[in-house]
Structures are given as structure tokens and as C-alpha cells.
Design an enzyme around this catalytic site. Structure first.
Site, PDB file in Angstrom:
ATOM      1  N   ASP A   1       0.823  -1.208   0.000  1.00  0.00           N
ATOM      2  CA  ASP A   1       0.000   0.000   0.000  1.00  0.00           C
ATOM      3  C   ASP A   1       0.864   1.268   0.000  1.00  0.00           C
ATOM      4  O   ASP A   1       1.508   1.589   0.995  1.00  0.00           O
ATOM      5  CB  ASP A   1      -0.885  -0.055   1.256  1.00  0.00           C
ATOM      6  CG  ASP A   1      -1.925   1.045   1.299  1.00  0.00           C
ATOM      7  OD1 ASP A   1      -1.809   2.007   0.519  1.00  0.00           O
ATOM      8  OD2 ASP A   1      -2.849   0.947   2.131  1.00  0.00           O
TER       9      ASP A   1
ATOM     10  N   ASP B   1      -2.341   5.606  -5.343  1.00  0.00           N
ATOM     11  CA  ASP B   1      -2.745   4.701  -4.272  1.00  0.00           C
ATOM     12  C   ASP B   1      -2.847   3.260  -4.769  1.00  0.00           C
ATOM     13  O   ASP B   1      -3.833   2.880  -5.393  1.00  0.00           O
ATOM     14  CB  ASP B   1      -4.084   5.176  -3.700  1.00  0.00           C
ATOM     15  CG  ASP B   1      -4.546   4.339  -2.518  1.00  0.00           C
ATOM     16  OD1 ASP B   1      -3.877   3.333  -2.193  1.00  0.00           O
ATOM     17  OD2 ASP B   1      -5.577   4.686  -1.926  1.00  0.00           O
TER      18      ASP B   1
END
Ligand SMILES: *[C@@H]1O[C@H](CO)[C@@H](O)[C@H](O)[C@H]1NC(C)=O
Ligand SMILES: *[C@@H]1O[C@H](CO)[C@@H](O)[C@H](O)[C@H]1NC(C)=O
Ligand SMILES: *[C@@H]1O[C@H](CO)[C@@H](O)[C@H](O)[C@H]1NC(C)=O
Ligand SMILES: *[C@@H]1O[C@H](CO)[C@@H](O)[C@H](O)[C@H]1NC(C)=O
Length: 390
Positions: free
Chosen positions: A84, A276
Site C-alpha cells: 500500500d 494509491d
């Protein structure tokens, strides 16, 4: 009977108000364990000194979640993790979570008493936002990738995980690849540890993914190196403007609506955008997202699923292209790929990737990254982007 179960699953999914990187229901959650071995593996790959980067295979789940496998401790305990870019801490569910912690109980849990390389820390962690709740404590252990061992990694053992969104997620935890300023005070993020322990050739990581619906393999993450053979052209480099999230400046977003002979622009005078890797959506300010969904003919499925918009599955391949402009170069995505096409046991749902951002800024997730090779470069403080050749 089957049909009822399926409708229930879909209905449940709608009621579930998915956030960006969550997936379907528990029934579906249990569906696919093909590559997934025993919880505890006795045999570790011997760390090989010759490796100065690591290639992680990413899997995808219902065109919604992308994750890889890591192992923690000795003997190793296996976890599915999302790599992430918008989070700097790393965490997995803990064996210490209580029986009422359903989201925790549904996932693999780290058991420190079974690991000879575990080191205690014990500092408390907690995080609450509109979308999630997490709580736990810090621990230290060795993390294993396919060829590389990252020693003494501080991570969070979660003892409290909110049902939403974690119960619905296929992945157990997260490896944070964000900048250090985002990390829990005093902890060294995973990739910074790789750098410190001289496990990487270059201080950057690279993502490239496929858009092939017929496989659960999603692509690769290269930790510490590049593989330009997967980039179609020279990379366009965009400077990082905020070293927390991977935030860069975007010139504008354009949508060319052929049947109206008109090009619509959003983020008109530059805006900041977070890259992201944990989301599969593209999010932005509410008014712009609503206007984009209107142009795509996407319908809000209120009241079941207030933040998601659906498009007609018979027509989704004909929707307009959407272009994102960085440094005057256009990166165009095709509706055939940006529409999240979820098929489960013959029921299909087509979702617009455009959702309202919780933080009010633009965020580009999988719907963009599936088409573009990206290098996240710490030393040069930039992100390099090019069309992916798979
Ligand atoms: C990890 O911690 C142990 C014990 O504190 C120490 O002996 C070892 O050198 C550390 N390894 C690295 C790579 O920092
Ligand atoms: C962060 O860590 C430093 C050094 O360990 C400490 O002095 C400081 O008080 C900590 N800050 C917070 C907010 O915990
Ligand atoms: C790519 O970069 C090289 C070296 O800077 C340059 O010679 C070449 O013309 C560039 N190619 C394209 C398609 O821009
Ligand atoms: C768009 O342009 C084409 C060709 O220039 C023209 O035939 C058509 O009528 C135009 N459509 C609209 C909605 O203006």
C-alpha cells in the site's frame, strides 16, 4: 436456490457500502484458496545474498483487490498483504484478538508464541476514521519474501479490526510503502528497512499489472529495481510534492464525449493527486466525480450503496476514454478496462471506478495503475509513468 443465494450476495454487497479496496461477501471470500498453503510453513527459503531486489507476484480478487504473499517469523507464518503506497505502517491480524473480533477471526493471525525470531515491543496503536477502526500493539519479527529476509521489522499486531471494511477483504494485512513521515512515531517502514539492510539495488519500487480478466494473477511489484521492458515508452517523471502519501501534481483530467463533439475538463488548473496502490478506484472531489459519472451515464445505486455508481454492462466497452495529463503528456484509459467488471457465478455487475474521495483530493488506484507502469522513486522524489507492456 442458487439464485437466491446469489441475489443475497449481491444485495449484501450493495448494503455493505464498499470502500475503495474492499471486496465481496464472506461466501465469496471463501471461494478461492488455490495458491494458498498451510498457515505455518516449516521450510523457509534460505536467504540468498545474491538478491538485491525482489519480485512479488500480485494476485487479484474480483477485479477489486490486489495482494501478494509474505511470511513472518520462524517457522514462517503466511499472510496475504496489500502493498500500500498510501500507508507507511505494516500490520497483520493478531492471535490475541478476541472471539468477537469477527474481521480478525476471518483472517490469518500472527502468533508470536510460535516464532523464535519474535521480539516484544508492546506499544499501543490505534486508528479511527470515518471508514475504519483499527487497534493493536507493536511487535518485531523477521519478514520473508521469496528470496529476501527483512530482519527486525516493526509491525502492528491488530487485535481490533472493524467489520467494515476488513471482514469483506481477501487480504489479511498491509505492507506500507508510503513515506516515513506517515509511519507510527519511531518505527521504520518496511521499504526503509530494506534500504537500511542493503537488500535493494535502487531505492525505488515498481508496479505493473495486467488487465486480463481470465487470470487471478494481477501483475508484479518489484521492490528495489525497475524492469523497463514492461514500459512502452520513456517514462514521464512527475515530482513528488508531499512526502507522506505519494502525491504528485496532475495538469488536468479530460473526457472526450464523441457523440456530443465535446471535451470536458476536470481538475482544470492543476491539482494534487495521490497514487494509491491499495485502491482499485479513482477518487476525487464530490462535485467533479458526480459530473464525470453523469457523463458516463453511471447511476448512483442509492440507497443500497450510496457511494458507488453502476454502468450498463451491455454498453460499458463503448463509454468515452478518460485522460489524465501529467507534464503535458496524456495518459488515457479505456472504459473496457476502467469499468470494474465483477462476475460471480454468472451474475455480473459493472461499476464506475469514479468515487468521491474521503480526503477531498484526487487519488488514482487500480483503474489507472492497471494500464500504467509506475516507478516510485525515493531518491529522486518522483514517480515515473509509462504505458504498460505486459
Ligand atoms: C536484529 O536484531 C537482533 C537482536 O536485537 C540483532 O542481533 C541483529 O543484528 C538485528 N539484525 C539486523 C539486520 O538489524
Ligand atoms: C515520538 O518519538 C520521540 C522519540 O522516541 C519522542 O520524543 C516523542 O515524544 C514521540 N512523539 C509522539 C507523538 O509519540
Ligand atoms: C527516449 O529517450 C531517449 C534518450 O533520452 C531519446 O533519445 C528518445 O528519443 C526518447 N524516445 C521517445 C519516444 O521519446
Ligand atoms: C458532431 O460532428 C459531426 C461531424 O462534424 C456532425 O455530423 C454531428 O452532427 C455533430 N454532432 C453534434 C451533437 O453536434
Amino acid at each position: 436456490m442458487n439464485f437466491n443465494i446469489r441475489s443475497f450476495a449481491i444485495f449484501f454487497a450493495f448494503v455493505g457500502t464498499f470502500t475503495s479496496n474492499s471486496a465481496f461477501v464472506i461466501d465469496i471470500y471463501r471461494d478461492d484458496n488455490s495458491y494458498y498453503g498451510d498457515h505455518i510453513i516449516d521450510d523457509l527459503n534460505t536467504p540468498k545474498d545474491a538478491w538485491d531486489y525482489e519480485v512479488v507476484t500480485l494476485y487479484k480478487f474480483l477485479n477489486a483487490e490486489y495482494y501478494g504473499i509474505i511470511r513472518i517469523g520462524r517457522p514462517a507464518q503466511e499472510f496475504r498483504v496489500v502493498f500500500d503506497s498510501a500507508w507507511a505502517d505494516s500490520w497483520v491480524p493478531s492471535q490475541h484478538c478476541g472471539f468477537t473480533e469477527l474481521a480478525c477471526m476471518l483472517h490469518n493471525r500472527y502468533d508470536s508464541s510460535k516464532s523464535s525470531t519474535y521480539k516484544e515491543n508492546g506499544r499501543i496503536f490505534s486508528r479511527k476514521s470515518q471508514e475504519l477502526e483499527l487497534g493493536g500493539f507493536l511487535s518485531v519479527d523477521n519478514f520473508h519474501l521469496e528470496h529476501i529476509e527483512v530482519a527486525n521489522q516493526t509491525f502492528i499486531e491488530m487485535t481490533h479490526m472493524s467489520w467494515k471494511p476488513f471482514a469483506l477483504q481477501k487480504s489479511d494485512g498491509i505492507i506500507g510503502l508510503g513515506w516515513r513521515s506517515l509511519a507510527t512515531n519511531g518505527t521504520i517502514p518496511f521499504f526503509y528497512n530494506m534500504i537500511k539492510q542493503k537488500l535493494v539495488k535502487q531505492n525505488l519500487f515498481t508496479f505493473y499489472m495486467n488487465r486480463d480478466e481470465t487470470t487471478n494473477k494481477a501483475g508484479k511489484l518489484i521492490l528495489g529495481n525497475t524492469d523497463r521492458s514492461h514500459a512502452k515508452d520513456n517514462l514521464t517523471y512527475v515530482r513528488v510534492v508531499d512526502k507522506g502519501y505519494w502525491t504528485i501534481q496532475m495538469d488536468r483530467v479530460t473526457i472526450d464525449v464523441k457523440k456530443m463533439n465535446k471535451t470536458y475538463a476536470f481538475c482544470k488548473n492543476h491539482c494534487q493527486v495521490v497514487m494509491d496502490t491499495s485502491a482499485n478506484t479513482i477518487s476525487g472531489p464530490a462535485n467533479e466525480i458526480q459530473a464525470i459519472n453523469n457523463l458516463l451515464g453511471a447511476k448512483n445505486i442509492w440507497p443500497y450503496w450510496p457511494y458507488k455508481y453502476m454502468v450498463d454492462c451491455r454498453q460499458y466497452a463503448l463509454l468515452p476514454h478518460v485522460s489524465f495529463v501529467f507534464n503535458d503528456k496524456e495518459f488515457t484509459i479505456d472504459s473496457k478496462y476502467y469499468v470494474q467488471h465483477v462476475v460471480y457465478h454468472g451474475v455480473q455487475v459493472c461499476l464506475s471506478p469514479f468515487v468521491t474521495s474521503a480526503i477531498g483530493t484526487w487519488e488514482l488506484g487500480g483503474a489507472f495503475l492497471m494500464q500504467f507502469y509506475t516507478e516510485f522513486d525515493f531518491d529522486n522524489e518522483r514517480i515515473g509513468i509509462a504505458e504498460t507492456v505486459f
